[in-house]
Design a protein around this motif. Structure first.
Motif, PDB file in Angstrom:
ATOM      1  N   ILE A 229       0.842  -1.204   0.000  1.00  0.00           N
ATOM      2  CA  ILE A 229       0.000   0.000   0.000  1.00  0.00           C
ATOM      3  C   ILE A 229       0.876   1.252   0.000  1.00  0.00           C
ATOM      4  N   HIS A 232       2.376   1.850  -3.425  1.00  0.00           N
ATOM      5  CA  HIS A 232       1.401   2.204  -4.461  1.00  0.00           C
ATOM      6  C   HIS A 232       0.353   3.158  -3.867  1.00  0.00           C
ATOM      7  N   LYS A 233       0.841   4.181  -3.203  1.00  0.00           N
ATOM      8  CA  LYS A 233      -0.069   5.055  -2.462  1.00  0.00           C
ATOM      9  C   LYS A 233      -1.064   5.776  -3.372  1.00  0.00           C
ATOM     10  N   ASP A 234      -0.684   5.997  -4.640  1.00  0.00           N
ATOM     11  CA  ASP A 234      -1.616   6.677  -5.543  1.00  0.00           C
ATOM     12  C   ASP A 234      -2.877   5.854  -5.789  1.00  0.00           C
ATOM     13  N   ASP A 235      -2.767   4.534  -5.626  1.00  0.00           N
ATOM     14  CA  ASP A 235      -3.938   3.663  -5.830  1.00  0.00           C
ATOM     15  C   ASP A 235      -4.823   3.578  -4.592  1.00  0.00           C
ATOM     16  N   PHE A 236      -4.286   3.937  -3.429  1.00  0.00           N
ATOM     17  CA  PHE A 236      -5.030   3.738  -2.182  1.00  0.00           C
ATOM     18  C   PHE A 236      -5.315   5.032  -1.412  1.00  0.00           C
ATOM     19  N   GLU A 237      -4.359   5.939  -1.397  1.00  0.00           N
ATOM     20  CA  GLU A 237      -4.467   7.117  -0.544  1.00  0.00           C
ATOM     21  C   GLU A 237      -5.702   7.973  -0.828  1.00  0.00           C
ATOM     22  N   PHE A 261      -8.924  -2.799   1.150  1.00  0.00           N
ATOM     23  CA  PHE A 261      -7.582  -2.354   0.773  1.00  0.00           C
ATOM     24  C   PHE A 261      -6.569  -3.490   0.891  1.00  0.00           C
ATOM     25  N   GLN A 264      -6.911  -6.257  -1.837  1.00  0.00           N
ATOM     26  CA  GLN A 264      -6.342  -5.840  -3.114  1.00  0.00           C
ATOM     27  C   GLN A 264      -4.820  -5.864  -3.073  1.00  0.00           C
ATOM     28  N   ARG A 268      -2.372  -8.463  -5.363  1.00  0.00           N
ATOM     29  CA  ARG A 268      -1.380  -7.924  -6.295  1.00  0.00           C
ATOM     30  C   ARG A 268       0.043  -8.259  -5.869  1.00  0.00           C
ATOM     31  N   GLY A 289      -4.492  -8.152 -10.962  1.00  0.00           N
ATOM     32  CA  GLY A 289      -4.217  -6.968 -11.768  1.00  0.00           C
ATOM     33  C   GLY A 289      -3.354  -7.243 -12.970  1.00  0.00           C
TER      34      GLY A 289
END
Length: 320
Positions: A229, A232-237, A261, A264, A268, A289
């Motif tokens: 997480i 890949h903070k852009d996908d979760f934050e 969260f 996922q 991945r 993914g």
């Protein structure tokens, strides 16, 4: 008296049920009027029951208003003026009234017993409690058995898909423990493929010190999910309600429950497909993914009502 009290108890029970129903159907505007009506009904029944008890015990009824004044006027008319009283003999009506009046004090009839108000009060209280118990029992019988319904639906899905359930300890780590057990069962390492993610030293240390995937493997899976997480903070934050660093720290170091969260991130990071059987029979699938279809499939059972602590995950295996 017992038959009358039994009748009164039944009336109180029926009245309590009516009052409860009226108050449950009341709106904000009609509540005062309904409360006044309920008080009036309670007062009328209480007064009528007290009157019936008094009548049974032989208490005299209250005189009608004006009766005493009428009797006094009649006496004056009979007596007449002082001159008439001296010159005329008493009439038959006067003699009869005087005779009745003189005989009254000498009457030896027993005084009527007063009603036992404490006994009547206890009877009313018992009737109200019985009515409340009946209402509570009826409400309990009408409640939906969410736990039983959920378990019945889940067992039907397990049987149809030939899945075998493995109980996971409901301690807050259940999602991560179920994943660790599944990875171990399928011969996969708790360490993800380096091409998917580079582990932080603290996460690598947790994986290296796992004694048994079934017992403390959740420590490694938690750290992997938290690192993924963060990477890949852009996908979760954008979907978080708290700072990302604070969120991932709780996932890695505490017994914070896992959810969407983490599912996922785990799918991945390990390159697996995760199928979650829901309590209503639906199956939610989380893909890794990748364009290429994953060959490794993990099955989980997600409960909302069956376990006392709340939401819970168990591991599922194909029953071969």
């Amino acid at each position: 008296m017992e038959e009358l009290l039994a009748k009164h108890r039944k009336e109180q029970k029926d009245l309590q049920a009516r009052i409860t129903q009226k108050k449950k159907s009341a709106t904000k505007k009609s509540r005062k009027g309904i409360n006044d009506e309920c008080d009036r009904l309670q007062r009328e029944v209480s007064e009528r029951q007290q009157a019936e008890i008094a009548q049974l015990n032989g208490e005299p009824e209250q005189p009608v208003d004006g009766l005493e004044d009428l009797s006094l006027d009649a006496s004056d008319e009979v007596r007449g003026s002082p001159d008439q009283e001296n010159t005329e003999p008493p009439s038959e009506t006067t003699s009869s009234l005087q005779s009745s009046s003189s005989a009254t004090p000498q009457s030896s009839s027993p005084r009527p017993k007063k009603p036992n108000r404490q006994k009547a009060r206890l009877a009313r209280r018992a009737a109200e409690q019985a009515a409340q118990s009946a209402i509570a029992a009826e409400e309990a019988a009408n409640q939906t058995d969410h736990r039983g319904n959920e378990k019945e639906v889940m067992d039907g899905v397990f049987k149809r898909l030939q899945l075998k359930e493995v109980e996971i300890n409901p301690d807050g780590h259940c999602l991560f423990s179920a994943i660790a057990c599944q990875l171990d069962k399928q011969g996969m390492s708790l360490k993800p493929d380096p091409q998917r993610m580079i582990l932080q030293p603290s996460t690598q240390s947790r994986i290296d010190t796992v004694a048994s995937p079934k017992h403390d493997g959740y420590r490694a899976v938690r750290a992997v999910a938290a690192d993924f997480i963060s990477d890949h903070k852009d996908d979760f934050e954008p979907f978080m309600e708290e700072p990302l660093d604070q969120y991932t720290r709780k996932i890695k170091l505490t017994a914070e429950w896992g959810g969407q969260f983490e599912l996922q991130a785990i799918a991945r990071a390990y390159g697996v497909e995760i199928n979650v059987v829901q309590g209503d029979g639906r199956i939610e699938t989380i893909k890794p993914g990748d364009e290429q279809e994953s060959k490794q499939v993990i099955w989980l059972a997600y409960y909302r009502h069956t376990y006392g602590l709340g939401e819970h995950y168990n591991a599922l295996y194909k029953d071969t």
